[in-house]
Design a protein around this motif. Structure first.
Motif, short mmCIF file in Angstrom:
data_model
loop_
_atom_site.label_atom_id
_atom_site.label_comp_id
_atom_site.label_asym_id
_atom_site.label_seq_id
_atom_site.Cartn_x
_atom_site.Cartn_y
_atom_site.Cartn_z
N CYS B 112 0.83 -1.21 0.00
CA CYS B 112 0.00 0.00 0.00
C CYS B 112 0.87 1.26 0.00
O CYS B 112 0.54 2.26 -0.65
CB CYS B 112 -0.93 0.02 1.21
N ALA B 113 2.00 1.15 0.77
CA ALA B 113 2.89 2.32 0.89
C ALA B 113 3.46 2.72 -0.49
O ALA B 113 3.81 3.88 -0.70
CB ALA B 113 4.02 2.01 1.85
N ARG B 114 3.54 1.76 -1.38
CA ARG B 114 4.10 2.03 -2.70
C ARG B 114 3.32 3.16 -3.40
O ARG B 114 3.88 3.98 -4.09
CB ARG B 114 4.04 0.75 -3.53
N CYS B 115 2.00 3.17 -3.24
CA CYS B 115 1.20 4.23 -3.87
C CYS B 115 0.83 5.35 -2.88
O CYS B 115 0.69 6.49 -3.28
CB CYS B 115 -0.11 3.66 -4.42
N HIS B 116 0.66 4.97 -1.61
CA HIS B 116 0.06 5.94 -0.68
C HIS B 116 1.04 6.66 0.23
O HIS B 116 0.61 7.33 1.17
CB HIS B 116 -1.04 5.25 0.13
N THR B 117 2.34 6.50 0.02
CA THR B 117 3.31 7.29 0.78
C THR B 117 3.24 8.72 0.27
O THR B 117 3.29 8.96 -0.95
CB THR B 117 4.73 6.71 0.60
N ALA B 118 3.18 9.66 1.21
CA ALA B 118 2.99 11.06 0.81
C ALA B 118 4.24 11.61 0.12
O ALA B 118 5.36 11.44 0.60
CB ALA B 118 2.68 11.90 2.05
N THR B 119 4.06 12.23 -1.05
CA THR B 119 5.12 13.03 -1.68
C THR B 119 4.45 14.27 -2.27
O THR B 119 3.25 14.23 -2.57
CB THR B 119 5.87 12.31 -2.83
N ALA B 120 5.25 15.31 -2.44
CA ALA B 120 4.68 16.57 -2.94
C ALA B 120 4.23 16.44 -4.39
O ALA B 120 3.48 17.27 -4.90
CB ALA B 120 5.72 17.67 -2.80
N ALA B 121 4.72 15.38 -5.08
CA ALA B 121 4.40 15.25 -6.50
C ALA B 121 2.99 14.75 -6.74
O ALA B 121 2.47 14.87 -7.85
CB ALA B 121 5.40 14.29 -7.15
N LYS B 122 2.34 14.19 -5.67
CA LYS B 122 1.00 13.60 -5.88
C LYS B 122 -0.09 14.66 -5.78
O LYS B 122 0.06 15.64 -5.02
CB LYS B 122 0.78 12.50 -4.86
N PRO B 123 -1.18 14.45 -6.51
CA PRO B 123 -2.28 15.42 -6.43
C PRO B 123 -2.82 15.52 -4.99
O PRO B 123 -2.78 14.53 -4.25
CB PRO B 123 -3.35 14.81 -7.35
N LYS B 124 -3.28 16.69 -4.63
CA LYS B 124 -3.72 16.93 -3.24
C LYS B 124 -4.84 15.99 -2.81
O LYS B 124 -4.88 15.54 -1.68
CB LYS B 124 -4.18 18.38 -3.10
N GLY B 125 -5.76 15.67 -3.72
CA GLY B 125 -6.91 14.84 -3.38
C GLY B 125 -6.58 13.36 -3.22
O GLY B 125 -7.40 12.56 -2.79
N PHE B 126 -5.36 12.97 -3.58
CA PHE B 126 -5.01 11.54 -3.53
C PHE B 126 -4.67 11.16 -2.09
O PHE B 126 -3.87 11.84 -1.44
CB PHE B 126 -3.79 11.30 -4.45
N PRO B 127 -5.26 10.05 -1.57
CA PRO B 127 -5.00 9.68 -0.18
C PRO B 127 -3.52 9.30 0.00
O PRO B 127 -3.05 8.36 -0.65
CB PRO B 127 -5.89 8.46 0.06
N GLN B 128 -2.82 10.04 0.84
CA GLN B 128 -1.41 9.76 1.04
C GLN B 128 -1.03 10.02 2.49
O GLN B 128 -1.50 10.97 3.11
CB GLN B 128 -0.54 10.59 0.10
N VAL B 129 -0.17 9.14 3.02
CA VAL B 129 0.18 9.21 4.44
C VAL B 129 1.68 8.98 4.62
O VAL B 129 2.37 8.50 3.72
CB VAL B 129 -0.57 8.12 5.25
N ASP B 130 2.17 9.32 5.81
CA ASP B 130 3.51 8.90 6.18
C ASP B 130 3.32 7.55 6.88
O ASP B 130 2.80 7.50 8.00
CB ASP B 130 4.12 9.94 7.13
N PRO B 131 3.66 6.41 6.26
CA PRO B 131 3.31 5.09 6.78
C PRO B 131 3.77 4.88 8.22
O PRO B 131 3.04 4.29 9.03
CB PRO B 131 4.03 4.12 5.84
N GLU B 132 4.96 5.39 8.56
CA GLU B 132 5.51 5.20 9.90
C GLU B 132 4.60 5.85 10.94
O GLU B 132 4.24 5.26 11.95
CB GLU B 132 6.92 5.81 9.94
N GLN B 133 4.20 7.07 10.61
CA GLN B 133 3.36 7.84 11.53
C GLN B 133 1.93 7.31 11.54
O GLN B 133 1.27 7.27 12.58
CB GLN B 133 3.38 9.29 11.05
#
Lengths: 391, 157
Positions: B112-133
């Motif tokens: 899941c982290a492969r797609c959902h790890t937060a980076t500035a390059a992803k659109p704002k509406g895309f669900p993204q998290v810092d997996p560790e946190q």
């Protein structure tokens, strides 16, 4: 992220073109510059630089042999390199390099050196022993004709080859500049002035390189340096360097005046990441200092020893400056993001396929080749053997 | 004639060029594949060779023909347009022989982290998290059902 400031697109973080791609225009520049120095004597009849004529040609050849190596090392798969000859891609500037290179190597440099040395090659093929004799025999191509008329023909043809060689040298190095200047997606590179700047910086680096080599070799051979020759070379180096610097400043002023959407980002980069390599090394230490010193040698009558030291210092600074220029173009063009919001870092590895040690090796290799060429084809007048007049 | 005699060495040099060119043509004849340039600046036969390569992906229709319950669940969630094999990997062999070839379940903590790890390059509406946190290494499926990942859809059974 380590080494990244601000925002970079993921594919911009690691640089694709490494220090090897810095070396490639640097080496081809030395080739083109050395050849232009040789043409000064041959075509423009600047007799004072005659002592460096043959050395310049052999230097150009030694560096030209090494010129494609950085590319081959960078790309890997050397077995694929001949494919650019077998299946020529006429709309790819990079693919056309093979033909430009081969033309310059065979139709210009090798032919000119062969014509110029033919009388000596014939003589050496008769006086040498063992394997050297065989090498010289092969180099004569089976013709021992060194009659005055045949040498006269050589002289004429050699002149034409040099004449053709001048635009070819411009083509070779202009092409390298074209590769960068034509990349419209990169505002640091995309400028029609880049090929011209590359040619003039190539000329000045090649002239400086041959001058330093000439002085070093004379010192090693414990022979007197022909000061008239070195003075003339320094004078031409000064003139060419003024043109080169003016063009670079023209490019800079044009960018500042135009101030397009990339300007703030590039300006920030020049004042931070490239401050040392561009402002300090390239412009100040590498350009203004040697220009000032060379100017002094033109207006003040210095003693011979002072002039020699100034020339060695200026030649070395110019070589450093032109290397810094190549570095700033190649590496600088990859340090900023296309978003103009971030910067990455380039760190040269020490031991790797594209590392510092390999780069040093690539710069030493032409000197080794040159040493072999100087042994094989001595450019010194006192070593010229007399050929037995034979057919 | 004498003029040509004194220029003989030049003809030898030119002859060397011609010879080299002929050798080049001969070598080129043998090393350039026959189908090169048939359609463009590449080997035409490559298309047939690539088409003949073994198939690794079965395609979502093959998956859905057996796993209709999962297809149904997936069609209502946020992952409706994510292909089955994008997460489960190439499963042509499983589709051909479902009983003896059993696919391994993906590790959701990594996948899941492969797609959902937060980076500035992803659109704002895309669900993204810092997996560790976000989960401290707890597998995502503890709270999210991967086929329909909204939390109220419940974790995987």
């Amino acid at each position: 992220m380590n080494g990244v400031e601000g925002y970079m697109y993921p594919n911009e973080i690691s640089l694709f073109w490494s220090i090897l791609i810095v070396l490639y225009p640097y080496i081809t520049g030395l080739v083109a510059g050395a050849f232009i120095l040789a043409s000064l004597e041959r075509v423009f009849r600047v007799e004072a630089v005659k002592p460096t004529y043959r050395l310049a040609l052999l230097t150009a050849l030694a560096f030209l042999i090494v010129a494609p190596l950085p590319l081959v090392l960078h790309l890997g798969h050397p077995e694929r390199a001949p494919e650019m000859y077998f299946t020529p891609h006429s709309t790819s500037a990079m693919a056309m390099f093979g033909y430009v290179y081969l033309w310059y190597l065979m139709a210009v440099l090798v032919l000119e050196i062969w014509l110029d040395y033919r009388a000596e090659i014939v003589a050496l093929s008769q006086t040498s022993k063992g394997i050297l004799r065989l090498i010289y025999k092969v180099m004569t191509l089976g013709s021992n004709n060194v009659s005055p008329r045949s040498l006269h023909i050589d002289e004429k043809v050699g002149w034409i080859v040099t004449l053709v060689g001048i635009p070819s040298a411009f083509l070779l190095h202009g092409y390298v500049g074209f590769i960068f200047g034509s990349i419209k997606a990169n505002p640091w590179w995309s400028s029609p002035l880049i090929p011209v700047v590359f040619i003039f910086s190539a000329m000045v680096s090649g002239v400086a390189g041959v001058m330093l080599l000439y002085m070093a070799i004379m010192k090693l051979r414990k022979q007197k340096i022909d000061m008239q020759c070195v003075d003339t070379i320094a004078m031409y180096m000064f003139y060419i360097f003024i043109i080169d610097f003016s063009l670079e400043m023209l490019d800079l002023v044009h960018r500042i005046y135009e101030a397009d959407e990339s300007f703030r980002s590039l300006d920030f980069m020049v004042h931070t990441k490239l401050y040392f390599s561009q402002i300090v090394l390239q412009i100040f230490i590498g350009t203004l200092v040697p220009l000032f010193l060379l100017f002094l040698t033109q207006v003040v009558k210095f003693k011979e020893i002072v002039r020699k030291r100034i020339y060695v210092l200026c030649g070395s600074l110019i070589l450093i400056s032109v290397f810094a220029m190549r570095w700033n173009v190649v590496i600088g063009g990859q340090l900023f993001s296309k978003s103009f919001l971030g910067y990455t870092t380039y760190k040269v590895a020490l031991i790797s396929k594209e590392g510092l040690l390999v780069s040093i090796g690539l710069m030493v290799l032409p000197l080794i080749i040159l040493a072999v060429l100087l042994k094989l084809l001595p450019p010194w007048p006192e070593k010229r053997p007399q050929a037995a007049a034979a057919d | 004639m004498n003029q040509f005699k004194d220029a003989g060495h030049l003809f030898r040099f030119a002859g060397l060029f011609v010879l080299a060119f002929l050798v080049f043509l001969v070598v080129r004849h043998f090393v350039v594949p026959k189908s090169f340039g048939e359609y463009g600046h590449y080997r035409g036969a490559a298309i047939g060779e690539i088409a003949a390569l073994p198939i690794h992906y079965a395609g979502h229709q093959a998956c859905e023909s057996c796993h209709s319950d999962v297809a149904d669940l997936k069609s209502h969630g946020k992952h409706a347009h994510v292909n089955c094999e994008a997460c489960h990997g190439a499963l042509e062999k499983h589709a051909e022989d479902p009983t003896s070839v059993t696919p391994k379940l993906p590790d959701t903590a990594v996948l899941c982290a492969r797609c959902h790890t937060a980076t500035a390059a992803k659109p704002k509406g895309f669900p993204q998290v810092d997996p560790e946190q976000h989960s401290s290494g707890v597998p995502c499926q503890t709270c999210h059902q991967p086929h329909s990942p909204a939390v109220d859809a419940g974790g995987a059974k």
